[in-house]
Design an enzyme around this catalytic site. Structure first.
Site, PDB file in Angstrom:
ATOM      1  CD  GLU A  36      -2.563   1.710   0.249  1.00  0.00           C
ATOM      2  OE1 GLU A  36      -3.373   0.925  -0.249  1.00  0.00           O
ATOM      3  OE2 GLU A  36      -2.379   2.864  -0.197  1.00  0.00           O
ATOM      4  N   GLY A 177     -22.524  17.413 -10.216  1.00  0.00           N
ATOM      5  CA  GLY A 177     -22.744  15.970 -10.300  1.00  0.00           C
ATOM      6  C   GLY A 177     -23.738  15.507  -9.258  1.00  0.00           C
ATOM      7  CD  GLU A 200     -26.514  14.443 -13.088  1.00  0.00           C
ATOM      8  OE1 GLU A 200     -25.733  14.168 -12.166  1.00  0.00           O
ATOM      9  OE2 GLU A 200     -26.289  14.129 -14.277  1.00  0.00           O
ATOM     10  CG  ASP A 308     -13.609   1.483  -6.928  1.00  0.00           C
ATOM     11  OD1 ASP A 308     -14.491   0.630  -6.688  1.00  0.00           O
ATOM     12  OD2 ASP A 308     -13.595   2.615  -6.415  1.00  0.00           O
ATOM     13  CG  HIS A 473     -44.756  -4.442  15.852  1.00  0.00           C
ATOM     14  ND1 HIS A 473     -45.074  -3.624  14.790  1.00  0.00           N
ATOM     15  CD2 HIS A 473     -45.387  -3.922  16.937  1.00  0.00           C
ATOM     16  CE1 HIS A 473     -45.875  -2.655  15.225  1.00  0.00           C
ATOM     17  NE2 HIS A 473     -46.080  -2.810  16.519  1.00  0.00           N
TER      18      HIS A 473
HETATM   19  P1  FAD Z   1      -9.515   1.496  -3.049  1.00  0.00           P
HETATM   20  O1  FAD Z   1     -10.302   1.498  -1.824  1.00  0.00           O
HETATM   21  O2  FAD Z   1      -9.481   2.745  -3.868  1.00  0.00           O
HETATM   22  O3  FAD Z   1      -8.030   1.113  -2.632  1.00  0.00           O
HETATM   23  C1  FAD Z   1      -6.977   1.109  -3.539  1.00  0.00           C
HETATM   24  C2  FAD Z   1      -5.692   1.325  -2.777  1.00  0.00           C
HETATM   25  O4  FAD Z   1      -4.614   1.059  -3.654  1.00  0.00           O
HETATM   26  C3  FAD Z   1      -5.489   2.760  -2.295  1.00  0.00           C
HETATM   27  O5  FAD Z   1      -5.248   2.754  -0.911  1.00  0.00           O
HETATM   28  C4  FAD Z   1      -4.257   3.245  -3.065  1.00  0.00           C
HETATM   29  O6  FAD Z   1      -3.448   4.107  -2.295  1.00  0.00           O
HETATM   30  C5  FAD Z   1      -3.539   1.941  -3.360  1.00  0.00           C
HETATM   31  N1  FAD Z   1      -2.673   1.961  -4.529  1.00  0.00           N
HETATM   32  C6  FAD Z   1      -2.973   2.372  -5.797  1.00  0.00           C
HETATM   33  N2  FAD Z   1      -1.927   2.165  -6.614  1.00  0.00           N
HETATM   34  C7  FAD Z   1      -0.939   1.596  -5.860  1.00  0.00           C
HETATM   35  C8  FAD Z   1       0.358   1.126  -6.134  1.00  0.00           C
HETATM   36  N3  FAD Z   1       0.893   1.145  -7.362  1.00  0.00           N
HETATM   37  N4  FAD Z   1       1.092   0.629  -5.099  1.00  0.00           N
HETATM   38  C9  FAD Z   1       0.583   0.562  -3.843  1.00  0.00           C
HETATM   39  N5  FAD Z   1      -0.657   0.973  -3.537  1.00  0.00           N
HETATM   40  C10 FAD Z   1      -1.419   1.477  -4.533  1.00  0.00           C
HETATM   41  N6  FAD Z   1     -18.633   2.386  -1.396  1.00  0.00           N
HETATM   42  C11 FAD Z   1     -19.529   1.735  -0.644  1.00  0.00           C
HETATM   43  O7  FAD Z   1     -19.690   0.527  -0.798  1.00  0.00           O
HETATM   44  N7  FAD Z   1     -20.279   2.384   0.297  1.00  0.00           N
HETATM   45  C12 FAD Z   1     -20.148   3.703   0.503  1.00  0.00           C
HETATM   46  O8  FAD Z   1     -20.831   4.262   1.365  1.00  0.00           O
HETATM   47  C13 FAD Z   1     -19.211   4.430  -0.262  1.00  0.00           C
HETATM   48  N8  FAD Z   1     -19.038   5.754  -0.082  1.00  0.00           N
HETATM   49  C14 FAD Z   1     -18.084   6.412  -0.797  1.00  0.00           C
HETATM   50  C15 FAD Z   1     -17.904   7.774  -0.584  1.00  0.00           C
HETATM   51  C16 FAD Z   1     -16.936   8.463  -1.287  1.00  0.00           C
HETATM   52  C17 FAD Z   1     -16.749   9.944  -1.037  1.00  0.00           C
HETATM   53  C18 FAD Z   1     -16.097   7.771  -2.212  1.00  0.00           C
HETATM   54  C19 FAD Z   1     -15.026   8.502  -2.957  1.00  0.00           C
HETATM   55  C20 FAD Z   1     -16.281   6.422  -2.448  1.00  0.00           C
HETATM   56  C21 FAD Z   1     -17.271   5.731  -1.745  1.00  0.00           C
HETATM   57  N9  FAD Z   1     -17.499   4.369  -1.950  1.00  0.00           N
HETATM   58  C22 FAD Z   1     -18.448   3.719  -1.224  1.00  0.00           C
HETATM   59  C23 FAD Z   1     -16.734   3.618  -2.947  1.00  0.00           C
HETATM   60  C24 FAD Z   1     -15.617   2.798  -2.284  1.00  0.00           C
HETATM   61  O9  FAD Z   1     -14.785   3.671  -1.554  1.00  0.00           O
HETATM   62  C25 FAD Z   1     -14.824   2.070  -3.350  1.00  0.00           C
HETATM   63  O10 FAD Z   1     -15.687   1.330  -4.175  1.00  0.00           O
HETATM   64  C26 FAD Z   1     -13.823   1.121  -2.713  1.00  0.00           C
HETATM   65  O11 FAD Z   1     -12.930   1.812  -1.897  1.00  0.00           O
HETATM   66  C27 FAD Z   1     -13.057   0.365  -3.793  1.00  0.00           C
HETATM   67  O12 FAD Z   1     -12.152  -0.489  -3.187  1.00  0.00           O
HETATM   68  P2  FAD Z   1     -10.825  -0.958  -3.931  1.00  0.00           P
HETATM   69  O13 FAD Z   1     -10.179  -1.924  -3.011  1.00  0.00           O
HETATM   70  O14 FAD Z   1     -11.124  -1.368  -5.309  1.00  0.00           O
HETATM   71  O15 FAD Z   1      -9.920   0.354  -4.068  1.00  0.00           O
HETATM   72  P1  AMP Z   2     -21.522   9.071 -10.418  1.00  0.00           P
HETATM   73  O1  AMP Z   2     -20.703   8.622 -11.598  1.00  0.00           O
HETATM   74  O2  AMP Z   2     -22.639   8.141 -10.032  1.00  0.00           O
HETATM   75  O3  AMP Z   2     -20.688   9.496  -9.248  1.00  0.00           O
HETATM   76  O4  AMP Z   2     -22.294  10.390 -10.884  1.00  0.00           O
HETATM   77  C1  AMP Z   2     -21.659  11.519 -11.432  1.00  0.00           C
HETATM   78  C2  AMP Z   2     -22.738  12.409 -12.027  1.00  0.00           C
HETATM   79  O5  AMP Z   2     -22.159  13.616 -12.508  1.00  0.00           O
HETATM   80  C3  AMP Z   2     -23.472  11.778 -13.211  1.00  0.00           C
HETATM   81  O6  AMP Z   2     -24.839  11.744 -12.916  1.00  0.00           O
HETATM   82  C4  AMP Z   2     -23.146  12.715 -14.375  1.00  0.00           C
HETATM   83  O7  AMP Z   2     -24.250  12.859 -15.258  1.00  0.00           O
HETATM   84  C5  AMP Z   2     -22.849  14.033 -13.684  1.00  0.00           C
HETATM   85  N1  AMP Z   2     -22.008  14.952 -14.483  1.00  0.00           N
HETATM   86  C6  AMP Z   2     -20.934  14.640 -15.261  1.00  0.00           C
HETATM   87  N2  AMP Z   2     -20.396  15.760 -15.826  1.00  0.00           N
HETATM   88  C7  AMP Z   2     -21.144  16.822 -15.386  1.00  0.00           C
HETATM   89  C8  AMP Z   2     -21.098  18.261 -15.581  1.00  0.00           C
HETATM   90  N3  AMP Z   2     -20.150  18.853 -16.330  1.00  0.00           N
HETATM   91  N4  AMP Z   2     -22.049  19.024 -14.979  1.00  0.00           N
HETATM   92  C9  AMP Z   2     -22.995  18.446 -14.186  1.00  0.00           C
HETATM   93  N5  AMP Z   2     -23.074  17.121 -13.969  1.00  0.00           N
HETATM   94  C10 AMP Z   2     -22.173  16.304 -14.538  1.00  0.00           C
END
Ligand code: FAD
Ligand code: AMP
Length: 486
Positions: A36, A177, A200, A308, A473
């Site tokens: 990490e 967005g 949006e 992701d 309930h």
């Molecule tokens: P990540 O959690 O992104 O972890 C990837 C890790 O890899 C990072 O720590 C990064 O530093 C590390 N990394 C990258 N490249 C390298 C490298 N070359 N060497 C070493 N380390 C590296 N999901 C939910 O299910 N519920 C929620 O409520 C939710 N809320 C969210 C709110 C926000 C604001 C955001 C931004 C996301 C939210 N998500 C939520 C989405 C969720 O955070 C992601 O889907 C999830 O973290 C993905 O997990 P991952 O393991 O694929 O990657």
């Molecule tokens: P999500 O991918 O679910 O996080 O949603 C991102 C949202 O941002 C989508 O609903 C898009 O339609 C919206 N979006 C993308 N580009 C723009 C922009 N330039 N202005 C307003 N909304 C946007």
């Protein structure tokens, strides 16, 4: 080679995909290293799920207190301190991060800090150190996408990472967005008393979800004083004497909106920057997302990917499930290779030579995996929103005849006693046999109830099955019984 340098599996990225895969692989008897570059827990723990829900919890509490008169409680002069709220959020993150570190230790997963660079199909470099592994799992996650809007780089224009670190209250917030992240921050800041505008580009917020959920949420946000502009495309952000101005076009009309802060929440993109060495064969990818099969295998046999970075549903629980499944498949391959005396042909060993604990057939392996076809999707607004499986519209597109069963929460005891908002639970069932295909929820504890409904969809339960269960309930989930029996 020493134990430290050669592993069955090297995982790059310690988010929920990476660390869950590492723990599962360890549980299955593999030697594992987890690399990490920032902090254990990834986006989810450090900049995503946990920080946002921690702040939302505090903001909800503040909002509840301000409106506590209706419960006979007079909490006068309730105030909040954003700095203290952020500190509490940081404490929560630290506690959970310590938990991951302790689990890694207990499971004998070697944690390495640094950027992991894939130098070959079995080689990862971290700084000056080279590590060999039979398998490499790419779990590098995603990062916020910043569109090329002029002014997107101005001070005060932030992504979710930046907004989560603010300690100064914000008076006027514009959110670009209206996806999940955008509307959760709208809910958070409106509760804290900010004037929030959501812009949006598409005709509705939460455009990936059922249209009634979008409509209900839009109404709810408006009731809370949030301006929700749909079909509104942001063209430019400018600096002014008072702060910032967002120039946008809404249904053909150009307008502008002032702000102290602008949140860009227009989606996230898979992250693979600096991941591959110069001469490394890269796995097949499509618009940045690494392509994988049902086991998480990429086009390069020793490389797997999860979460992701593979695009699709970008949620923590989906990443974790994919990571665990990938680990299970690696174990399956290793068992066969070892039984065949190191022959790297999958399935080269006959069943008799496999260790006792090994799964015998691919059918058995498939049955042992987590079903990743049904991923509950939740939005932690108030009330919560959850969606599981198919909507009626999606089922129709697939040519499936459906029967929908809806229960409106106005008569649900728990909703009324807790002063809950009008909401609903809708079940989408197959017309043919009543099997639950999906559900949409807009009610208290929707995210928790989604777990039960995902179970029902995955295990082929019918509305009849759901309606035969006694639920306690008074609870929100009693509404599932009512909907199922309607
Ligand atoms: P990540 O959690 O992104 O972890 C990837 C890790 O890899 C990072 O720590 C990064 O530093 C590390 N990394 C990258 N490249 C390298 C490298 N070359 N060497 C070493 N380390 C590296 N999901 C939910 O299910 N519920 C929620 O409520 C939710 N809320 C969210 C709110 C926000 C604001 C955001 C931004 C996301 C939210 N998500 C939520 C989405 C969720 O955070 C992601 O889907 C999830 O973290 C993905 O997990 P991952 O393991 O694929 O990657
Ligand atoms: P999500 O991918 O679910 O996080 O949603 C991102 C949202 O941002 C989508 O609903 C898009 O339609 C919206 N979006 C993308 N580009 C723009 C922009 N330039 N202005 C307003 N909304 C946007």
């Amino acid at each position: 080679m020493s134990e430290r340098e050669r592993f069955d599996l090297v995982v790059i990225g310690a988010g929920p995909g990476g660390y869950e895969a590492a723990f599962e692989a360890s549980r299955l008897g593999m030697t594992v290293a987890l690399i990490e570059k920032e902090a254990l827990g990834g986006t989810c723990l450090n900049h995503g799920c946990i920080p946002t829900k921690s702040l939302l919890h505090a903001a909800d509490l503040y909002d509840e207190m301000k409106r506590a008169d209706r419960f006979g409680i007079h909490a006068n002069a309730v105030t909040y301190d954003l700095k203290a709220m952020k500190e509490r959020k940081d404490d929560v993150v630290l506690a959970l991060r310590d938990g991951i570190a302790a689990t890694a230790k207990q499971k004998k997963v070697t944690v390495l800090t640094g950027v992991g660079v894939i130098e070959g199909p079995h080689t990862v470099r971290v700084g000056d150190e080279e590590i060999e592994a039979r398998f490499i799992l790419i779990a590098t996650g995603s990062r916020a996408f910043v569109p090329p809007i002029p002014g997107a780089d101005l001070p005060g224009v932030v992504t979710s990472d930046g907004l989560l670190e603010q300690t100064e209250p914000c008076r006027r917030l514009v959110i670009i967005g209206g996806g999940v992240i955008g509307v959760e921050f709208a809910s958070l800041y409106s509760r804290l008393g900010a004037e929030v505008t959501v812009m949006e580009a598409l005709p509705r917020v939460l455009s990936n979800m059922d249209s009634e959920l979008s409509q209900s949420l839009k109404m709810q946000l408006k009731k809370r004083g949030v301006r929700v502009l749909t079909s509104a495309r942001v063209e430019e952000i400018r600096r002014t004497e008072e702060g910032l101005t967002v120039l946008y076009e809404e249904k053909g009309i150009r307008s502008e909106q002032g702000a102290d802060r602008v949140l860009i929440a227009v989606g996230r993109r898979p992250y693979t920057e600096g991941l591959f060495g110069e001469h490394t064969e890269r796995p097949a990818a499509e618009r940045g997302r690494i392509l994988t099969d049902e086991y998480g295998r990429t086009s390069v046999p020793s490389l797997y990917a999860c979460g992701d970075v593979t695009g699709g549903v970008m949620l923590a629980h989906a990443a974790a499930a994919e990571g665990r499944n990938a680990a299970a498949h690696m174990r399956w391959v290793l068992d066969r290779e070892r039984a065949a005396g190191g022959n790297r042909e999958e399935g080269a060993a006959d069943a008799d030579s496999l260790p006792e604990s090994a799964l015998r057939t691919e059918e058995e392996l498939k049955r042992s995996l987590i079903d990743t076809s049904v991923v509950p999707s939740c939005v932690y607004t108030s009330p919560e929103i959850a969606s599981v499986g198919l909507t009626a519209a999606q089922a129709k597109e697939q040519g499936i005849r459906t029967v929908t069963k809806k229960y409106v929460m106005t008569a649900n005891g728990r909703t009324v006693l807790s002063g809950g908002e009008r909401g609903f639970i809708r079940l989408v069932c197959a017309g043919e046999d009543g099997r639950l295909l999906g559900a949409q929820l807009f009610c208290g504890r929707a995210a928790d109830i989604a777990g039960e409904l995902a179970d029902a969809v995955v295990n082929g339960l019918t509305a009849g099955d759901l309606g035969r269960v006694i639920r306690p309930h008074p609870t929100f989930c009693e509404a599932v019984t009512e909907a199922a029996r309607s």
